[in-house]
Write a protein that holds these residues in place. Structure first.
Motif, PDB file in Angstrom:
ATOM      1  N   TYR A   3      -7.449   1.671 -14.448  1.00 20.64           N
ATOM      2  CA  TYR A   3      -6.344   2.721 -14.673  1.00 20.64           C
ATOM      3  C   TYR A   3      -5.603   2.890 -13.304  1.00 20.64           C
ATOM      4  N   ALA A   4      -4.597   2.010 -13.341  1.00 26.06           N
ATOM      5  CA  ALA A   4      -4.174   1.612 -11.755  1.00 26.06           C
ATOM      6  C   ALA A   4      -3.287   2.827 -11.435  1.00 26.06           C
ATOM      7  N   GLY A   5      -2.515   3.421 -12.292  1.00 28.94           N
ATOM      8  CA  GLY A   5      -1.439   4.567 -12.089  1.00 28.94           C
ATOM      9  C   GLY A   5      -0.471   3.930 -11.207  1.00 28.94           C
ATOM     10  N   ILE A   6      -0.116   4.550 -10.153  1.00 30.76           N
ATOM     11  CA  ILE A   6       1.119   4.296  -9.369  1.00 30.76           C
ATOM     12  C   ILE A   6       0.385   3.126  -8.107  1.00 30.76           C
ATOM     13  N   GLY A   7      -0.814   3.024  -8.102  1.00 30.79           N
ATOM     14  CA  GLY A   7      -1.750   1.942  -7.187  1.00 30.79           C
ATOM     15  C   GLY A   7      -2.529   2.952  -6.213  1.00 30.79           C
ATOM     16  N   TYR A   8      -2.870   4.074  -6.660  1.00 30.16           N
ATOM     17  CA  TYR A   8      -3.639   4.977  -5.728  1.00 30.16           C
ATOM     18  C   TYR A   8      -5.095   4.082  -5.203  1.00 30.16           C
ATOM     19  N   PHE A   9      -5.535   3.472  -5.927  1.00 30.81           N
ATOM     20  CA  PHE A   9      -6.854   2.571  -5.367  1.00 30.81           C
ATOM     21  C   PHE A   9      -6.402   1.101  -5.424  1.00 30.81           C
ATOM     22  N   THR A  10      -5.562   0.636  -6.362  1.00 30.13           N
ATOM     23  CA  THR A  10      -5.155  -0.740  -6.021  1.00 30.13           C
ATOM     24  C   THR A  10      -4.572  -1.118  -4.861  1.00 30.13           C
ATOM     25  N   ILE A  11      -3.886  -0.272  -4.131  1.00 24.57           N
ATOM     26  CA  ILE A  11      -3.082  -0.800  -2.709  1.00 24.57           C
ATOM     27  C   ILE A  11      -4.187  -0.641  -1.725  1.00 24.57           C
ATOM     28  N   PRO A  12      -4.920   0.185  -1.595  1.00 23.85           N
ATOM     29  CA  PRO A  12      -5.964   0.265  -0.552  1.00 23.85           C
ATOM     30  C   PRO A  12      -7.093  -1.102  -0.744  1.00 23.85           C
ATOM     31  N   PHE A  13      -7.327  -1.245  -1.974  1.00 23.89           N
ATOM     32  CA  PHE A  13      -7.938  -2.645  -2.021  1.00 23.89           C
ATOM     33  C   PHE A  13      -7.207  -3.693  -1.467  1.00 23.89           C
ATOM     34  N   LEU A  14      -6.085  -3.696  -1.559  1.00 20.79           N
ATOM     35  CA  LEU A  14      -5.334  -5.044  -0.950  1.00 20.79           C
ATOM     36  C   LEU A  14      -5.083  -4.802   0.385  1.00 20.79           C
ATOM     37  N   VAL A  15      -4.329  -3.457   0.665  1.00 27.22           N
ATOM     38  CA  VAL A  15      -3.953  -3.619   2.186  1.00 27.22           C
ATOM     39  C   VAL A  15      -5.189  -3.477   3.106  1.00 27.22           C
ATOM     40  N   HIS A  16      -6.164  -2.787   2.819  1.00 29.35           N
ATOM     41  CA  HIS A  16      -7.210  -2.405   3.794  1.00 29.35           C
ATOM     42  C   HIS A  16      -8.650  -3.040   3.324  1.00 29.35           C
ATOM     43  N   ALA A  17      -9.027  -3.150   2.003  1.00 27.56           N
ATOM     44  CA  ALA A  17     -10.281  -3.900   1.777  1.00 27.56           C
ATOM     45  C   ALA A  17     -10.197  -5.314   1.751  1.00 27.56           C
ATOM     46  N   LYS A  18      -8.805  -5.777   1.765  1.00 26.90           N
ATOM     47  CA  LYS A  18      -8.697  -7.209   1.909  1.00 26.90           C
ATOM     48  C   LYS A  18      -8.919  -8.016   0.738  1.00 26.90           C
ATOM     49  N   ALA A  19      -8.796  -7.643  -0.591  1.00 27.20           N
ATOM     50  CA  ALA A  19      -9.255  -8.287  -1.730  1.00 27.20           C
ATOM     51  C   ALA A  19      -8.325  -9.461  -1.891  1.00 27.20           C
ATOM     52  N   LYS A  20      -9.142 -10.563  -2.580  1.00 26.10           N
ATOM     53  CA  LYS A  20      -8.231 -11.782  -2.625  1.00 26.10           C
ATOM     54  C   LYS A  20      -7.244 -11.457  -3.716  1.00 26.10           C
ATOM     55  N   CYS A  21      -7.319 -10.957  -4.753  1.00 26.98           N
ATOM     56  CA  CYS A  21      -6.387 -10.377  -5.673  1.00 26.98           C
ATOM     57  C   CYS A  21      -6.836  -9.195  -6.604  1.00 26.98           C
ATOM     58  N   VAL A  22      -6.253  -8.459  -7.229  1.00 25.12           N
ATOM     59  CA  VAL A  22      -6.501  -7.350  -7.947  1.00 25.12           C
ATOM     60  C   VAL A  22      -5.415  -7.317  -9.386  1.00 25.12           C
TER      61      VAL A  22
END
Length: 502
Positions: A217-236
């Motif tokens: 439920y990505a919406g505007i990226g509330y959690f998607t972007i913190p996963f990428l920017v800070h948690a350094k996920a390989k991909c979302v």
């Protein structure tokens, strides 16, 4: 010693001007009176002091003058006070003011950048529109913004779209920096909850390097972007079916320079969500994410499993609802027919009739979940068992967690997982979610899986007994070497939920 009272933003200019006029007392320090109020020491002067001795002119601009600081006035008013004062003066000047209008002036609001959204009961009287744009300009000046709007109840459209009416200003796109992440969205079509800041911060603290994540439920990226920017996920893999939210999501990915690590899946996540790919699946939908659990289970890596983060609003009944909840816990719902609905009506202590509906969407305990809870209680010592059996009068008090195995509901304690359960309902809901997930995974893969509750996080409270919680469930397939020989053997479970000693 005399002082000129100024706000923080004026210190530099006023000090420079006083220095040019040779009125600054350089051997004395500037004093802080409040969070945004400062006193600049000056030399005695009669030429710049206005009659009455309360105002001091600096290059023609008056400032508050005080001979002694112990009587310095509080010159900075609260935003609400400034707004109300400005509204009254403006409306009286147009002969439109009535005292009852004061109840429609809001004392709280939501601010996004240079736009403020008031509640739905604000400025309802038609007289506000009669006052024209000049009124809204007064409010904007008092609150230091450029645009105003009103927000209403969320639309029942499946998107959780907001209802927003722009009062002043045409553009409804806003820009906000939250936790070093840049967000932009249209407030008319998308939501952003400041109350979820603690959960966004928790996501940002995770170590997701080398992980593939699905945000259902990505919406505007509330959690998607913190996963990428800070948690350094390989991909979302970000799933979203609201076209307006997808447009904002793509902008936010670009603004934060992480577009190359995110795949946007536009549409119903039950149809577009990828399968057999995720190390972690995030289900940030309230009041319940349970309609998406089956899809989330299929998204997990079939061989290694992964973590589910489930958002739920959980009710914690107090009197007079204790009797109602107890009756509900005794309801029998066939685990073979989870879609079957059961209506429950019970009388509470004060005689009120409370109705409950137990179905697959509600997520309340079925008979199988209660049997699992009883199995769990039988493994505990008397002190822990008493804590869980507590009826609420002495306060629920259990620290620990559990692992569930297979659809048959084999359960064991995980004392190393020190989760603090402040409400019995929170714990019972964890059993329900674990049983649901474990049953789906074991049935779908046709072999037993294990589910461990590794975390439970309180995000916020909506009411005295309605809490927004996030449950972290570690899901793993049971390997042949991990099979249990019998249900009477209590396995030892580590923090990751793997059965080590069958």
């Amino acid at each position: 010693m005399p002082f000129v009272i100024v706000d923080k933003s004026s210190i530099s200019d006023v000090r420079r001007q006083l220095l040019e006029l040779k009125l600054l007392r350089e051997d004395e320090r500037i004093r802080k009176l409040a969070s945004d109020v400062f006193a600049i020491p000056i030399l005695p002067s009669t030429q710049s002091v206005e009659p009455g001795g309360t105002s001091f002119n600096v290059h023609g601009k008056p400032y508050v003058y005080q001979q002694k600081l112990n009587n310095a006035p509080a010159v900075v008013k609260k935003p609400y006070e400034l707004m109300r004062e400005g509204i009254e003066i403006h409306m009286k000047g147009k002969a439109l003011w009535r005292e009852e209008l004061g109840s429609e002036i809001p004392s709280s609001w939501v601010k996004y950048g240079d736009l403020i959204l008031f509640g739905r009961n604000s400025f309802e009287d038609t007289v506000w529109k009669t006052a024209g744009d000049s009124l809204w300009q007064v409010i904007c000046k008092a609150l230091k913004v450029k645009r105003l709007g009103r927000m209403f109840r969320i639309k029942p459209d499946g998107f959780r779209s907001p209802r927003v009416e722009m009062i002043y200003g045409d553009n409804s796109w806003v820009n906000v920096i939250d936790g070093h992440v840049r967000y932009t969205w249209d407030v008319r079509f998308c939501m952003f909850s400041p109350g979820n800041a603690s959960e966004r911060f928790r996501v940002a603290q995770m170590n997701c390097s080398d992980e593939t994540i699905v945000d259902m439920y990505a919406g505007i990226g509330y959690f998607t972007i913190p996963f990428l920017v800070h948690a350094k996920a390989k991909c979302v893999h970000a799933c979203e079916w609201n076209p307006q939210a997808v447009a904002a999501l793509r902008k936010n990915l670009s603004n934060n320079k992480v577009s190359n690590r995110c795949y946007v899946h536009f549409g119903d996540n039950r149809e577009v969500c990828p399968q057999n790919i995720a190390d972690r699946v995030y289900l940030g939908l309230i009041p319940t994410c349970q309609p998406g659990i089956e899809t989330a289970c299929k998204a997990l890596n079939f061989c290694s499993g992964g973590v589910l983060h489930l958002h739920e609003n959980v009710c914690s009944w107090k009197k007079p609802c204790n009797a109602a909840y107890s009756a509900l816990e005794s309801c029998v719902v066939s685990p073979e027919s989870p879609s079957q609905s059961l209506n429950v009506s019970v009388s509470t202590d004060n005689g009120a009739l409370v109705r409950f509906k137990n179905d697959s969407k509600e997520g309340l305990q079925c008979q199988a979940c209660q049997e699992i809870e009883m199995k769990f209680l039988s493994q505990l010592d008397d002190i822990k068992s008493a804590a869980i059996r507590c009826d609420g009068k002495c306060g629920f008090n259990y620290v620990g967690s559990f692992t569930l195995r297979g659809s048959e509901g084999i359960i064991c304690e995980c004392p190393s997982l020190e989760i603090i359960w402040r409400r019995k309902e929170w714990f019972c809901h964890a059993i329900h979610l674990s049983h649901t997930v474990c049953s789906i995974l074991s049935s779908y893969h046709k072999n037993p899986w294990m589910v461990s509750v590794t975390g439970m996080h309180h995000v916020k409270s909506y009411a005295p007994h309605i809490d927004h919680l996030v449950y972290d469930l570690k899901c793993s397939p049971v390997k042949p070497s991990m099979e249990l020989k019998g249900v009477d053997i209590d396995p030892i479970v580590d923090i990751e939920g793997a059965i080590l000693n069958p």
